[in-house]
Motif scaffolding. Sequence first.
Motif, PDB file in Angstrom:
ATOM      1  N   GLU A 267       0.826  -1.209   0.000  1.00 62.63           N
ATOM      2  CA  GLU A 267       0.000   0.000   0.000  1.00 62.63           C
ATOM      3  C   GLU A 267       0.863   1.263   0.000  1.00 62.63           C
ATOM      4  O   GLU A 267       0.520   2.246  -0.660  1.00 62.63           O
TER       5      GLU A 267
ATOM      6  N   ARG B 106       2.071   1.798  -3.430  1.00 62.84           N
ATOM      7  CA  ARG B 106       0.911   2.219  -4.238  1.00 62.84           C
ATOM      8  C   ARG B 106       0.627   3.705  -4.045  1.00 62.84           C
ATOM      9  O   ARG B 106       0.418   4.436  -5.013  1.00 62.84           O
TER      10      ARG B 106
ATOM     11  N   ARG C 181      -1.393   6.640  -6.480  1.00 63.96           N
ATOM     12  CA  ARG C 181      -2.708   5.999  -6.528  1.00 63.96           C
ATOM     13  C   ARG C 181      -3.348   6.053  -5.141  1.00 63.96           C
ATOM     14  O   ARG C 181      -2.674   6.168  -4.135  1.00 63.96           O
ATOM     15  N   ALA C 182      -4.655   5.934  -5.123  1.00 66.35           N
ATOM     16  CA  ALA C 182      -5.377   5.901  -3.843  1.00 66.35           C
ATOM     17  C   ALA C 182      -5.140   4.542  -3.185  1.00 66.35           C
ATOM     18  O   ALA C 182      -5.022   3.525  -3.879  1.00 66.35           O
TER      19      ALA C 182
ATOM     20  N   SER D   9      -5.847   1.038  -1.549  1.00 68.40           N
ATOM     21  CA  SER D   9      -6.944   0.114  -1.849  1.00 68.40           C
ATOM     22  C   SER D   9      -7.967   0.078  -0.725  1.00 68.40           C
ATOM     23  O   SER D   9      -9.144  -0.147  -0.972  1.00 68.40           O
TER      24      SER D   9
ATOM     25  N   GLU E  18      -9.102   2.539   0.841  1.00 69.65           N
ATOM     26  CA  GLU E  18     -10.047   3.639   0.638  1.00 69.65           C
ATOM     27  C   GLU E  18     -10.946   3.365  -0.561  1.00 69.65           C
ATOM     28  O   GLU E  18     -12.096   3.773  -0.570  1.00 69.65           O
ATOM     29  N   GLU E  19     -10.421   2.665  -1.558  1.00 64.38           N
ATOM     30  CA  GLU E  19     -11.220   2.326  -2.730  1.00 64.38           C
ATOM     31  C   GLU E  19     -12.264   1.273  -2.422  1.00 64.38           C
ATOM     32  O   GLU E  19     -13.334   1.249  -3.026  1.00 64.38           O
ATOM     33  N   ASN E  20     -11.947   0.372  -1.474  1.00 60.20           N
ATOM     34  CA  ASN E  20     -12.801  -0.778  -1.221  1.00 60.20           C
ATOM     35  C   ASN E  20     -13.836  -0.574  -0.119  1.00 60.20           C
ATOM     36  O   ASN E  20     -14.575  -1.484   0.176  1.00 60.20           O
ATOM     37  N   THR E  21     -13.874   0.583   0.470  1.00 62.84           N
ATOM     38  CA  THR E  21     -14.842   0.784   1.556  1.00 62.84           C
ATOM     39  C   THR E  21     -16.235   0.917   0.970  1.00 62.84           C
ATOM     40  O   THR E  21     -16.484   1.658   0.040  1.00 62.84           O
TER      41      THR E  21
END
Length: 171
Positions: A150, A153, A158-159, A161, A163-166
């Motif tokens: 992370e 990343r 990039r954001a 993951s 935060e993307e997967n919440t």
Amino acid sequence: MLIRRVLDALYLASAALAAMLLAGIGVLILAQIVGRFFGIVVPSANEISGFFLATSTFLALAYSFREGSHIRVTLVVSHLPKHFHNASVVLVLAVATILSGYFTYYSYNLAAESWRYGDLSDGLVGVPLWIPQSSMAFGLAMMTIACLDELIRVLRGRAPSFEENTEAVLD
């Protein structure tokens, strides 16, 4: 990208093994309950269930971290300007990587000492302690890799993951 697929598969395999261990706890406890009706003792069922619980907890760390399942306190960070938000995420991920690596190192040392001295659990079935300890160390190693993953990343712009997967975030 090959490394991405390998890491994601490794995280998922750890989570699947953690889920199987949780099911194993249910089977052990059910066997213990049914066994009581017939006068059968399931030796060290509670102790082995405890080992399964600890192992499943540590094996699921990396997967749940990447999926955004860990509890995160975002009250302050959510109100920061984007530049400071990104810097705080990098700082937190760097600290998390270092701490997780530290815990991994000492967990492996603990398992190695248990192996070297032949430590056994105290229950009716003497389980070599290096087995649950090494699974804990493996789960922590997976968490360290996930934190480093992370961090790289985020450093690439990039954001994260998690935060993307919440699915639902309480503000």
